[in-house]
Design a protein around this motif. Structure first.
Motif, short mmCIF file in Angstrom:
data_model
loop_
_atom_site.label_atom_id
_atom_site.label_comp_id
_atom_site.label_asym_id
_atom_site.label_seq_id
_atom_site.Cartn_x
_atom_site.Cartn_y
_atom_site.Cartn_z
N SER A 159 0.80 -1.23 0.00
CA SER A 159 0.00 0.00 0.00
C SER A 159 0.83 1.27 0.00
O SER A 159 0.35 2.32 0.42
N PHE A 160 2.08 1.23 -0.45
CA PHE A 160 2.87 2.45 -0.53
C PHE A 160 2.61 3.13 -1.87
O PHE A 160 2.14 2.52 -2.81
N SER A 161 2.92 4.39 -1.95
CA SER A 161 2.64 5.16 -3.17
C SER A 161 3.93 5.54 -3.88
O SER A 161 5.03 5.14 -3.49
N HIS A 162 3.79 6.35 -4.90
CA HIS A 162 4.89 6.92 -5.67
C HIS A 162 5.68 5.88 -6.47
O HIS A 162 6.86 6.04 -6.69
N HIS A 163 4.99 4.83 -6.90
CA HIS A 163 5.56 3.93 -7.89
C HIS A 163 5.17 4.53 -9.25
O HIS A 163 4.11 5.11 -9.39
N VAL B 220 -2.65 7.71 -9.44
CA VAL B 220 -1.38 7.14 -9.88
C VAL B 220 -0.25 8.17 -9.80
O VAL B 220 0.66 8.19 -10.62
N ASP B 221 -0.34 9.02 -8.80
CA ASP B 221 0.76 9.91 -8.42
C ASP B 221 1.34 10.72 -9.57
O ASP B 221 2.54 10.69 -9.83
N GLY B 222 0.48 11.43 -10.28
CA GLY B 222 0.95 12.36 -11.30
C GLY B 222 0.84 11.87 -12.72
O GLY B 222 1.09 12.62 -13.66
#
Length: 192
Positions: free
Chosen positions: A37-41, A91-93
């Motif tokens: 559940s971490f982001s920034h992939h 999806v972080d950008g």
């Protein structure tokens, strides 16, 4: 998949190991951390630098995992019996790429949640594109975030100054106007 199983919704939810983008590709998933559940992939490009990328000193050195990316325009017709009313794109950008790859199916949704980071140049173009397609959003919805309640003017100021972000839930059905107004009324003026 573990969460799907634990919640007993495997008859409703299917997870696919595929990236969603604006074109099909055999590409890389640039990982930030090896934790659930971490982001920034990032799919297809390593954009994030700094402390968020615990696996490497620079974005280009991040761990890469092979992945296939497809357009929603291609993926969803492969599952004609699947019902899809609501779409969340966080999806972080790279949200603009997902929207660009959904031109043929975007009209099928009732709501679309977009994570909008206004510090990223493509975000405002994406919001304008959604509005041009006839989607709208409620200030009652966007004015509440983790920092508390903002007025519509404060939210627009943040957006124009490209100084923050917001989840925006787009819809076409005018019934959502009243629903958001009533739902968010108790939160107006909220400060954490």
């Amino acid at each position: 998949n573990k969460n799907i199983h634990i919640n007993g919704v495997q008859h409703l939810v299917r997870a696919f190991c595929v990236g969603i983008s604006d074109h099909p590709d055999i590409t890389d998933l640039y990982l930030s951390r090896f934790v659930p559940s971490f982001s920034h992939h990032d799919v297809g490009e390593a954009r994030w630098e700094g402390p968020v990328t615990k696996l490497a000193k620079s974005a280009g050195e991040r761990h890469r995992q092979g992945i296939m990316s497809v357009r929603l325009d291609w993926l969803l017709p492969q599952m004609p019996n699947m019902r899809y009313d609501h779409l969340k794109i966080d999806v972080d950008g790279l949200e603009h790429k997902v929207i660009a790859g959904a031109e043929k199916v975007i009209y099928k949704y009732k709501t679309i949640l977009l994570e909008c980071d206004f510090t990223i140049s493509k975000t405002e173009e994406m919001v304008q594109h959604m509005l041009q397609l006839g989607w709208k959003f409620s200030y009652d919805q966007v004015c509440l975030n983790r920092e508390g309640w903002m007025t519509p003017d404060q939210w627009e100021d943040m957006r124009k100054k490209k100084s923050g972000g917001s989840n925006i839930i787009f819809y076409k059905d005018a019934a959502y106007d009243q629903w958001w107004k009533e739902t968010m009324e108790p939160y107006k003026g909220f400060k954490p």
